[in-house]
Design an enzyme around this catalytic site. Structure first.
Site, PDB file in Angstrom:
ATOM      1  N   HIS A  21     -43.731 -29.034  -9.531  1.00 14.21           N
ATOM      2  CA  HIS A  21     -45.035 -29.437  -9.216  1.00 14.21           C
ATOM      3  C   HIS A  21     -44.883 -29.876  -7.781  1.00 14.21           C
ATOM      4  O   HIS A  21     -44.337 -30.786  -7.374  1.00 14.21           O
ATOM      5  CB  HIS A  21     -45.965 -30.227 -10.050  1.00 14.21           C
ATOM      6  CG  HIS A  21     -47.314 -30.201  -9.787  1.00 14.21           C
ATOM      7  ND1 HIS A  21     -48.124 -29.470 -10.094  1.00 14.21           N
ATOM      8  CD2 HIS A  21     -47.990 -31.131  -8.770  1.00 14.21           C
ATOM      9  CE1 HIS A  21     -49.531 -29.719  -9.491  1.00 14.21           C
ATOM     10  NE2 HIS A  21     -49.256 -30.823  -8.955  1.00 14.21           N
ATOM     11  N   ASP A  61     -42.941 -28.124 -14.460  1.00 10.88           N
ATOM     12  CA  ASP A  61     -44.500 -28.709 -13.812  1.00 10.88           C
ATOM     13  C   ASP A  61     -45.275 -29.038 -15.164  1.00 10.88           C
ATOM     14  O   ASP A  61     -45.452 -28.187 -16.128  1.00 10.88           O
ATOM     15  CB  ASP A  61     -45.106 -27.500 -13.159  1.00 10.88           C
ATOM     16  CG  ASP A  61     -46.620 -27.825 -12.465  1.00 10.88           C
ATOM     17  OD1 ASP A  61     -46.848 -29.236 -12.833  1.00 10.88           O
ATOM     18  OD2 ASP A  61     -47.163 -27.318 -11.833  1.00 10.88           O
ATOM     19  N   SER A  63     -52.504 -27.131  -6.931  1.00  6.93           N
ATOM     20  CA  SER A  63     -52.755 -28.551  -7.786  1.00  6.93           C
ATOM     21  C   SER A  63     -54.277 -28.821  -7.885  1.00  6.93           C
ATOM     22  O   SER A  63     -55.080 -27.983  -8.370  1.00  6.93           O
ATOM     23  CB  SER A  63     -52.058 -29.736  -7.077  1.00  6.93           C
ATOM     24  OG  SER A  63     -51.862 -30.748  -8.001  1.00  6.93           O
TER      25      SER A  63
END
Length: 322
Positions: free
Chosen positions: A292, A262, A108
């Site tokens: 995600h 995501d 991320s």
């Protein structure tokens, strides 16, 4: 099976994982920057991921506890990650690491930091050359919030499209404002839209990723006051997808994970294309059921996900092939 040591480098906590058994040869060295939008997360929260990689790859893993925004102001997170990387690269012998097998990784926003650090290091001739970058569902640009993945997954947990903008403001220590205008890309000057259209555009996303409810955005007008409120989104540190080709072409071999559910999926797809267009070898793994932040649940028994285990095992297989 691991020796675990905590230390601080320039006030930045590091946790270093090393296999207990004596090395028969020099090991890989892996830096890991955790996710959490730059505002939450910790070494401890990502302990299971780092232990697994260190154990399964017989590698030294350095987990970096960069200081969090907004208390530690942006862009301090990048400097924390860079300083940790420089420390490790200058002390690789202490950890029996092969300087030709240093890998920089993250998930991320941690993958964003890894991307920026790799771009910075291309000009550092006095340091070992990075062997590979491993980017797990990276967020790499603040230019276009209307890409197919942003539309398709706008309300998908655990990272909705609105939440992305909220975290951007929190990370930059600003009061949230003009949220809808930013979602409509009104913060981007027309000159920038034209300049970067070749790199950040739904046209560069493969058609199979557009069949699930994507509509091309109608043109929106630029609003200078919106740009001024959040112009940091367009800086190279925040949006390394916008780096020049002269930098991209020098980057190391790359491994990119994307997840279907995501909002940031297309950031990874666009960076994959940019790297490949510049002659950089890319190994890509797409999790068709992944979302995600799925790796935050890795190793938690009944609370973990099979797709997360598959992602981790593919990462391990990739690293072991280097």
């Amino acid at each position: 099976k691991l020796l675990i040591k905590d230390l601080k480098v320039d006030e930045v906590p590091l946790r270093i994982y090393q296999p207990k058994r004596p090395p028969t040869a020099k090991r890989r060295g892996i830096l890991y920057f955790h996710g959490g939008a730059g505002t939450f997360g910790s070494i401890r929260a990502f302990e299971r991921i780092c232990r697994y990689i260190a154990r399964e790859c017989n590698s030294v893993v350095v987990s970096v506890g960069y200081r969090l925004a907004p208390e530690h102001a942006y862009p301090g997170q990048y400097f924390d990650c860079l300083n940790a990387t420089l420390y490790f690269m200058r002390n690789f012998e202490e950890y029996h690491v092969d300087p030709t097998l240093i890998i920089i990784s993250g998930d991320s926003c941690g993958a964003n930091f890894a991307t920026v650090i790799c771009q910075i290091l291309v000009n550092k001739r006095d340091l070992p050359k990075v062997r590979a970058q491993v980017l797990l569902y990276p967020g790499l640009q603040g230019l276009d919030f209307h890409l197919p993945s942003y539309q398709q997954n706008a309300s998908v947990p655990i990272l909705s499209r609105n939440l992305v903008i909220y975290f951007c403001f929190r990370y930059l220590n600003k009061k949230p404002s003009f949220l809808e205008d930013i979602l409509q890309n009104c913060h981007v000057p027309e000159s920038m839209k034209l300049k970067f259209k070749k790199w950040v555009s739904a046209d560069n996303i493969p058609d199979e990723f557009k069949i699930r409810g994507y509509k091309p955005q109608t043109s929106t007008s630029y609003k200078p006051e919106v740009h001024e409120a959040i112009k940091e989104l367009l800086a190279i540190t925040f949006s390394p997808l916008l780096a020049e080709d002269s930098v991209i072409c020098q980057l190391p071999e790359s491994y990119i994970v994307t997840c279907e559910f995501d909002v940031l999926r297309d950031d990874g797809l666009l960076y994959k294309k940019r790297l490949e267009d510049n002659g950089v070898q890319v190994t890509w793994y797409h999790s068709e059921r992944g979302f995600h932040g799925i790796l935050a649940f890795f190793g938690y028994g009944i609370f973990s996900f099979l797709s997360g285990k598959r992602i981790m095992d593919n990462i391990v297989n990739y690293i072991n092939r280097l």
